[in-house]
Design an enzyme around this catalytic site. Structure first.
Site, PDB file in Angstrom:
ATOM      1  N   PRO A 125     -16.155  -2.233  -0.081  1.00  0.00           N
ATOM      2  CA  PRO A 125     -17.580  -2.391   0.239  1.00  0.00           C
ATOM      3  C   PRO A 125     -18.421  -1.148  -0.015  1.00  0.00           C
ATOM      4  CG  PRO A 125     -16.338  -2.054   2.255  1.00  0.00           C
ATOM      5  CD  PRO A 125     -15.324  -2.192   1.149  1.00  0.00           C
ATOM      6  N   LEU A 126     -17.791   0.020  -0.059  1.00  0.00           N
ATOM      7  CA  LEU A 126     -18.534   1.256  -0.325  1.00  0.00           C
ATOM      8  C   LEU A 126     -18.646   1.555  -1.812  1.00  0.00           C
ATOM      9  CD1 LEU A 126     -17.123   3.518   2.546  1.00  0.00           C
ATOM     10  CD2 LEU A 126     -19.450   2.601   2.360  1.00  0.00           C
ATOM     11  N   ALA A 127     -18.094   0.661  -2.651  1.00  0.00           N
ATOM     12  CA  ALA A 127     -18.185   0.800  -4.107  1.00  0.00           C
ATOM     13  C   ALA A 127     -17.686   2.164  -4.581  1.00  0.00           C
ATOM     14  CB  ALA A 127     -19.613   0.552  -4.585  1.00  0.00           C
TER      15      ALA A 127
ATOM     16  N   TYR B  79       0.836  -1.202   0.000  1.00  0.00           N
ATOM     17  CA  TYR B  79       0.000   0.000   0.000  1.00  0.00           C
ATOM     18  C   TYR B  79       0.870   1.251   0.000  1.00  0.00           C
ATOM     19  CZ  TYR B  79      -4.230  -2.783   0.844  1.00  0.00           C
ATOM     20  OH  TYR B  79      -5.279  -3.671   0.743  1.00  0.00           O
TER      21      TYR B  79
ATOM     22  N   GLY C 272     -17.992   4.993  -3.416  1.00  0.00           N
ATOM     23  CA  GLY C 272     -18.954   6.086  -3.269  1.00  0.00           C
ATOM     24  C   GLY C 272     -20.042   6.135  -4.316  1.00  0.00           C
TER      25      GLY C 272
END
Length: 325
Positions: free
Chosen positions: A233-235, A62, A237
């Site tokens: 999981p939030l795609a 990262y 936004g």
């Protein structure tokens, strides 16, 4: 009723949501971290802790290691933090450098051992709670992987092990050689990334042959008490405020439905999107990728909500863009 995490059954007191730290450290370059990067890290950690998040997800790649360096400075500034949170990191990807043609995946024993030493050095800690093997390496020798993981466990450098982006078959192969159980599988799951649901409802139907999500993966993880984590999981936004220009009709319609349900429930779109995952009986643990304190705070209600069956299916059918048979 929101499901108990499989991690809890292994006496790992993880929060229902984890914070992904890929956004820390600035750009994916070789520039050093700055005071601003460290300030951003403190703010993200504080926002996460304020809504009950105690698990932080890293990877050695990262921002080319800078995300872990930022967190290492946070530990230096707040040494008491270490024993109150759960640190998860990943290894197994070699990033492309000048002259290379691609990233490569590497589960060789030497790479795994060297990667963990680098992770610990950048974080400035003596052990990590969970190490994930990041992406399947076609050249993997499971006996070599097992030997490396045994050394890490014996040395006290890693307490638990897991995988990321792996099928049931790949997990079974590794587990056949490894004494330590694999307790996590981190997969790309969201209201926009729904092939994991499609795979289940399309069995014995023509569309099934075109679905790439590996059959039986969720079922294997549930049977073996392997924590299913959701990355993305939030795609990004899509359903919680990002511009929908040039997006397909099913995404636009689903975003509107998320907004409507959020208003009816008196909460945020982010919490609805996460709750859609967390309502599933597999006890999915979202790993949110934002380090924006406001967006982190907007996820606060997710572990308090449970969508009705109608709400869950309405969102799923809207996202897939076609009715169920």
């Amino acid at each position: 009723m929101l499901r108990t995490l499989p991690l809890h059954k292994r006496h790992i007191p993880a929060s229902r949501i984890a914070l992904g730290c890929m956004g820390l450290g600035g750009d994916w370059d070789h520039q050093p971290i700055t005071a601003e990067h460290i300030k951003q890290g403190h703010e993200a950690v504080d926002a996460a802790l304020s809504i009950g998040i105690n698990m932080f997800d890293h990877a050695d790649i990262y921002t080319r290691g800078k995300a872990e360096k930022v967190f290492g400075q946070i530990f230096k500034d707040r040494p008491e933090l270490r024993e109150n949170i759960i640190i998860q990191s990943k290894c197994g990807i070699r990033l492309m450098e000048p002259g290379d043609t691609s990233n490569v995946f590497d589960f060789s024993g030497a790479h795994i051992l060297n990667s963990v030493d680098g992770i610990l050095s950048r974080l400035g800690i003596e052990y990590i709670d969970i190490l994930l093997l990041h992406r399947p390496d076609p050249l993997m020798d499971p006996e070599e992987v097992a030997a490396a993981l045994h050394k890490l466990k014996a040395a006290g450098k890693v307490r638990h092990f897991g995988v990321s982006n792996m099928s049931a078959g790949q997990i079974k192969l590794l587990q056949a050689y490894c004494d330590e159980p694999f307790i996590v599988n981190q997969l790309h799951l969201s209201l926009a990334q729904i092939s994991w649901v499609d795979a289940g409802i399309s069995v014995n139907r023509e569309p099934w042959k075109d679905i790439t999500f590996p059959e039986g993966t969720l079922e294997h993880c549930r049977t073996e008490n392997i924590q299913i984590q959701a990355w993305g999981p939030l795609a990004q936004g899509l359903f919680s405020g990002r511009s929908l220009e040039n997006q397909p009709e099913n995404i636009v319609n689903t975003a509107a439905m998320v907004q409507r349900i959020a208003r009816e429930r008196g909460t945020t779109p982010e919490s609805i999107v996460l709750s859609w995952l967390m309502t599933h009986p597999a006890a999915i643990q979202p790993v949110i990728g934002t380090v924006n304190p406001l967006r982190i705070a907007a996820c606060a209600d997710a572990d308090k909500l449970e969508l009705t069956r109608k709400e869950w299916y309405d969102l799923y059918v809207s996202s897939r863009g076609q009715k169920l048979p």
